[in-house]
Every structure is written in C-alpha cells, then in structure tokens.
Design a protein around this motif. Sequence first.
Motif, PDB file in Angstrom:
ATOM      1  N   GLN A 190      34.835  42.924  35.649  1.00  0.00           N
ATOM      2  CA  GLN A 190      35.844  42.915  36.707  1.00  0.00           C
ATOM      3  C   GLN A 190      37.105  42.166  36.253  1.00  0.00           C
ATOM      4  O   GLN A 190      38.216  42.579  36.579  1.00  0.00           O
ATOM      5  CB  GLN A 190      35.272  42.316  37.991  1.00  0.00           C
ATOM      6  N   ARG A 211      35.873  48.640  37.412  1.00  0.00           N
ATOM      7  CA  ARG A 211      35.123  48.711  38.665  1.00  0.00           C
ATOM      8  C   ARG A 211      33.656  48.907  38.287  1.00  0.00           C
ATOM      9  O   ARG A 211      33.353  49.572  37.300  1.00  0.00           O
ATOM     10  CB  ARG A 211      35.623  49.885  39.513  1.00  0.00           C
ATOM     11  N   ASP A 253      39.181  53.568  45.385  1.00  0.00           N
ATOM     12  CA  ASP A 253      39.710  52.368  44.738  1.00  0.00           C
ATOM     13  C   ASP A 253      38.766  51.183  44.911  1.00  0.00           C
ATOM     14  O   ASP A 253      39.111  50.058  44.551  1.00  0.00           O
ATOM     15  CB  ASP A 253      41.076  52.000  45.328  1.00  0.00           C
ATOM     16  N   ASN A 254      37.586  51.413  45.476  1.00  0.00           N
ATOM     17  CA  ASN A 254      36.639  50.321  45.718  1.00  0.00           C
ATOM     18  C   ASN A 254      36.217  49.695  44.398  1.00  0.00           C
ATOM     19  O   ASN A 254      35.926  50.392  43.428  1.00  0.00           O
ATOM     20  CB  ASN A 254      35.404  50.827  46.475  1.00  0.00           C
ATOM     21  N   GLU A 255      36.140  48.370  44.412  1.00  0.00           N
ATOM     22  CA  GLU A 255      35.791  47.624  43.203  1.00  0.00           C
ATOM     23  C   GLU A 255      34.318  47.756  42.814  1.00  0.00           C
ATOM     24  O   GLU A 255      34.005  47.815  41.644  1.00  0.00           O
ATOM     25  CB  GLU A 255      36.132  46.140  43.383  1.00  0.00           C
ATOM     26  N   THR A 256      33.437  47.733  43.826  1.00  0.00           N
ATOM     27  CA  THR A 256      32.006  47.743  43.530  1.00  0.00           C
ATOM     28  C   THR A 256      31.270  48.736  44.419  1.00  0.00           C
ATOM     29  O   THR A 256      31.763  49.147  45.483  1.00  0.00           O
ATOM     30  CB  THR A 256      31.377  46.362  43.738  1.00  0.00           C
TER      31      THR A 256
END
Length: 150
Positions: free
Chosen positions: A105, A110, A141-144
Amino acid sequence: MVDVHDPATRSRNMAAIRGSHTKPEIMIRKTLHAAGFRFRLHVRDLPGKPDLVFPKYQAVIFVNGCFWHHHDCHLFKWPATRDAFWREKIGRNVENDAMSVTRLQAMGWRVATVWECALRGKNRLAPTVVTERLTAWLKSDNETLTVRGE
C-alpha cells in the motif's frame, strides 16, 4: 513404517505443501482470465510475492489458505501436537502478511485477499460471486478487498 515424529519425515511432508499454483489460486486465475483480465503471477519484486498482479489496475491479489494464514473460519484449527511450533510458524505468517500489505500500500498498490473458505468448505461462495466481487473491485478505486466464505 514411517515415523511421523522423525524430523526428516516431517521435513519431507512440509516440502510437499504447495505455496503457489494451488487449486484455489488456479480457480481464481481461470475465472479472471475468462473475464478478460490479464495479470502476472508471483512477482518476486513485490513484497509478499502476490499470487496475481494487475499492473494496469495497480492491484494485487493474495489467495490465502485458511490454515497457513490463521483465518477465523471453520477451516482453521490449531494442530493438536507441537503447539509452540505451530503458533510460532503461523504467527510469523500472519506478521509477514500484514507487513507485506502495508509495504504494498505504501508503494501505491491496492490489495485484495481471497480466503480459501470463499472457494471451498461448507460456507463457500459460488465461483461467479467471487469473480463478480473481484471484477468490481479491480474496476473500482477501493484500496482493499477481502473475500471470505459466508
């Protein structure tokens, strides 16, 4: 007769455990490839050597076995023997996982984790559900993302 308590026998048995190209991993690869995604496998230059790497989406996916990565599901049970050994070994895996995710990260990647229980066992999800969740995440666009059994 094989002595399972013999260190040499134990070492051979542990060597037979696959770390990559497992059935759950191959299942994920096939469904995502069929959905049109292209990826690299086990990129050594990245922390944790992710199972699937999607440079176009700046995303990686880990396919984790519930036992080896201490998942809180019905597939994980502490072994009955050599308690200290297993707690140290599995605890180290969990620490390494967390460190790898943090480092990835920080590098701008991601990270998704697909747990074995999402693909097999009594609480598994339909393969289409897993693929839909991963596809939606890759395009977002979610990181996780964490995909686990119900």
